[in-house]
Design a protein around this motif. Structure first.
Motif, PDB file in Angstrom:
ATOM      1  N   HIS A  63       1.061  -1.183   0.446  1.00 34.22           N
ATOM      2  CA  HIS A  63      -0.568   0.286   0.061  1.00 34.22           C
ATOM      3  C   HIS A  63       0.958   1.489  -0.119  1.00 34.22           C
ATOM      4  O   HIS A  63       1.709   1.890   0.987  1.00 34.22           O
ATOM      5  N   LYS A  67       2.087   4.353   6.859  1.00 30.06           N
ATOM      6  CA  LYS A  67       2.278   4.943   7.746  1.00 30.06           C
ATOM      7  C   LYS A  67       2.903   4.460   8.795  1.00 30.06           C
ATOM      8  O   LYS A  67       2.569   2.831   9.402  1.00 30.06           O
ATOM      9  N   VAL A  93      -3.630  -0.289   5.474  1.00 30.33           N
ATOM     10  CA  VAL A  93      -3.132  -1.932   5.430  1.00 30.33           C
ATOM     11  C   VAL A  93      -2.745  -1.868   7.188  1.00 30.33           C
ATOM     12  O   VAL A  93      -2.618  -2.024   7.998  1.00 30.33           O
ATOM     13  N   GLU A 111     -12.084   0.031   5.816  1.00 31.15           N
ATOM     14  CA  GLU A 111     -11.161   0.217   4.804  1.00 31.15           C
ATOM     15  C   GLU A 111     -12.256  -0.075   3.796  1.00 31.15           C
ATOM     16  O   GLU A 111     -12.704  -1.272   4.160  1.00 31.15           O
ATOM     17  N   ASP A 138     -17.842   1.342   2.486  1.00 28.11           N
ATOM     18  CA  ASP A 138     -17.431   2.243   2.317  1.00 28.11           C
ATOM     19  C   ASP A 138     -17.500   3.255   4.172  1.00 28.11           C
ATOM     20  O   ASP A 138     -18.863   3.122   4.557  1.00 28.11           O
ATOM     21  N   SER A 139     -16.549   3.923   4.321  1.00 24.64           N
ATOM     22  CA  SER A 139     -16.776   4.504   5.480  1.00 24.64           C
ATOM     23  C   SER A 139     -18.535   5.118   5.406  1.00 24.64           C
ATOM     24  O   SER A 139     -19.155   5.927   6.198  1.00 24.64           O
ATOM     25  N   PHE A 190      -5.830   5.068  -3.816  1.00 23.76           N
ATOM     26  CA  PHE A 190      -5.652   3.309  -3.006  1.00 23.76           C
ATOM     27  C   PHE A 190      -6.830   2.692  -3.801  1.00 23.76           C
ATOM     28  O   PHE A 190      -7.713   3.306  -2.784  1.00 23.76           O
TER      29      PHE A 190
HETATM   30  C1  LIG Z   1      -4.200   7.017   3.218  1.00 23.27           C
HETATM   31  S1  LIG Z   1      -4.544   5.725   2.597  1.00 23.27           S
HETATM   32  C2  LIG Z   1      -4.564   5.060   4.178  1.00 23.27           C
HETATM   33  C3  LIG Z   1      -3.214   4.186   4.880  1.00 23.27           C
HETATM   34  C4  LIG Z   1      -3.048   3.388   5.794  1.00 23.27           C
HETATM   35  N1  LIG Z   1      -2.676   5.653   7.409  1.00 23.27           N
HETATM   36  C5  LIG Z   1      -2.147   3.441   6.486  1.00 23.27           C
HETATM   37  O1  LIG Z   1      -1.003   3.008   7.112  1.00 23.27           O
HETATM   38  O2  LIG Z   1      -2.301   2.163   5.589  1.00 23.27           O
HETATM   39  C6  LIG Z   1      -6.249   6.125   2.300  1.00 23.27           C
HETATM   40  C7  LIG Z   1      -7.740   4.787   2.564  1.00 23.27           C
HETATM   41  O3  LIG Z   1      -8.810   4.892   2.476  1.00 23.27           O
HETATM   42  C8  LIG Z   1      -9.207   3.825   1.496  1.00 23.27           C
HETATM   43  N2  LIG Z   1     -10.074   4.537   1.495  1.00 23.27           N
HETATM   44  C9  LIG Z   1     -11.205   5.863  -0.373  1.00 23.27           C
HETATM   45  N3  LIG Z   1     -12.402   5.580   0.599  1.00 23.27           N
HETATM   46  C10 LIG Z   1     -12.879   5.495   1.602  1.00 23.27           C
HETATM   47  C11 LIG Z   1     -14.483   5.631   1.845  1.00 23.27           C
HETATM   48  N4  LIG Z   1     -14.638   5.562   0.604  1.00 23.27           N
HETATM   49  N5  LIG Z   1     -14.569   4.343   2.476  1.00 23.27           N
HETATM   50  C12 LIG Z   1     -13.126   3.842   3.376  1.00 23.27           C
HETATM   51  N6  LIG Z   1     -12.018   3.623   2.872  1.00 23.27           N
HETATM   52  C13 LIG Z   1     -11.496   4.507   1.626  1.00 23.27           C
HETATM   53  C14 LIG Z   1      -8.126   3.743   0.554  1.00 23.27           C
HETATM   54  O4  LIG Z   1      -8.515   2.818   0.042  1.00 23.27           O
HETATM   55  C15 LIG Z   1      -7.100   3.770   0.828  1.00 23.27           C
HETATM   56  O5  LIG Z   1      -6.690   2.520   1.327  1.00 23.27           O
END
Ligand SMILES: C[S@@+](CC[C@H](N)C(=O)[O-])C[C@H]1O[C@@H](n2cnc3c(N)ncnc32)[C@H](O)[C@@H]1O
Length: 299
Positions: A63, A67, A93, A111, A138-139, A190
């Motif tokens: 991914h 972080k 992740v 996620e 989806d959040s 992502f």
């Molecule tokens: C920047 S990444 C987060 C990475 C995380 N901090 C890590 O340590 O792995 C943002 C994540 O939000 C997810 N995402 C995007 N839209 C979303 C939604 N509507 N609901 C839930 N997750 C979503 C993406 O698939 C992506 O994996």
């Protein structure tokens, strides 16, 4: 006398607990379990200590936006007490969830892509950690089904997929040279992320609005967001995210800079244009304060 603070320190006595090299903890500390000395350190606006690759770094690196769990644990220790609950609506992740495990807190992550949640579970299996609650979905739909309260929201927002519209130059051409071949932008999407800036801002607005009723009054939010140089201009994305949170009634308390010492420098634009090497990310600090009122866009 040395005692460890795991939640409320045990025993009677006055308000101060001597924790030896850690310093003195005050029982009236309502925010976290830090001693005075640790609190002082935690208020530094630049986070510059290294976070070595850990917690199955290689696996998590599939991914592009993962972080460091230790950085997440550092933030969680500042904004919560032991045993409190952390929410991450964009968990990837699981940097936040792993950070919660490292710091003895509970966490719930959401996620949209099952691939990242599978990797999170595999990391926990290899590390011998009990997984936190990781929900695939989806959040915008999942948040209204959750039970609060949460004591802290720590997240790292997705970007929109600029590459579906345009690809950035692979290398910046030298003066007088024809354009060089294009390659995918460093701005990564992502999974099923938003397609453009407007959709992106709407997603963030919807998610942070849906999270609000789940947060206990006076809970903090910490939001990772990197600014970008793309398509010939600088994009202060952190300003846009801060504006969304502000409109929703959250109160801005700070902007921490995470100086990522693992980032290497590349020569962009050498001899003809200044292009910054982005070796930091912003961590926007907001608080859910009673009485803060939303001014949603279009409202
Ligand atoms: C920047 S990444 C987060 C990475 C995380 N901090 C890590 O340590 O792995 C943002 C994540 O939000 C997810 N995402 C995007 N839209 C979303 C939604 N509507 N609901 C839930 N997750 C979503 C993406 O698939 C992506 O994996």
């Amino acid at each position: 006398m040395r005692r460890d603070v795991a939640g409320e320190p045990a025993g009677g006595g006055g308000p101060h607990v001597d924790l030896g090299p850690r310093g003195v903890y005050h029982r009236g500390n309502r925010l976290n379990d830090l001693t005075g000395k640790e609190w002082l350190f935690s208020t530094r606006s630049v986070i510059s200590m290294p976070f070595p690759p850990s917690c199955q770094f290689e696996l998590r690196s599939q991914h592009g936006g993962q972080k460091p769990p230790e950085l997440c644990a550092y933030l969680i220790r500042i904004f919560t007490k032991s045993g409190q609950r952390v929410l991450d609506p964009f968990m990837g992740v699981g940097g936040t969830l792993l950070g919660a495990s490292l710091s003895g807190r509970e966490a719930v992550g959401i996620e949209i892509s099952p691939r990242w949640v599978d990797i999170y579970h595999e990391v926990c299996r290899r590390e011998g950690l009990a997984p936190q609650t990781a929900i695939v979905g989806d959040s915008r739909q999942v948040l209204p089904t959750l039970e609060g309260p949460f004591d802290f929201l720590l997240t790292d927002v997705p970007y929109w997929d600029m590459d579906r519209r345009r690809r950035s130059a692979g290398k910046f051409k030298r003066a007088g040279e024809a354009a060089r071949p294009r390659r995918p932008s460093k701005l990564q999407a992502f999974g099923d992320g938003p397609r453009n800036r407007e959709e992106w801002l709407r997603l963030l607005e919807d998610v942070f609005a849906a999270a609000r009723p789940l947060l206990r009054p006076r809970a903090y939010l910490a939001v990772f967001i990197g600014d970008m140089y793309h398509s010939g201009r600088f994009h202060p994305l952190s300003h846009e995210v801060a504006a969304v949170l502000d409109r929703l009634g959250y109160v801005m308390k700070g902007n921490l800079i995470w100086y990522d010492v693992s980032k290497s420098l590349h020569i962009y634009g050498y001899r003809y244009e200044f292009i910054p090497s982005m070796i930091h990310q912003n961590i926007l600090i907001f608080r859910h304060e009673p009485g803060g009122s939303a001014r949603r866009s279009g409202a």
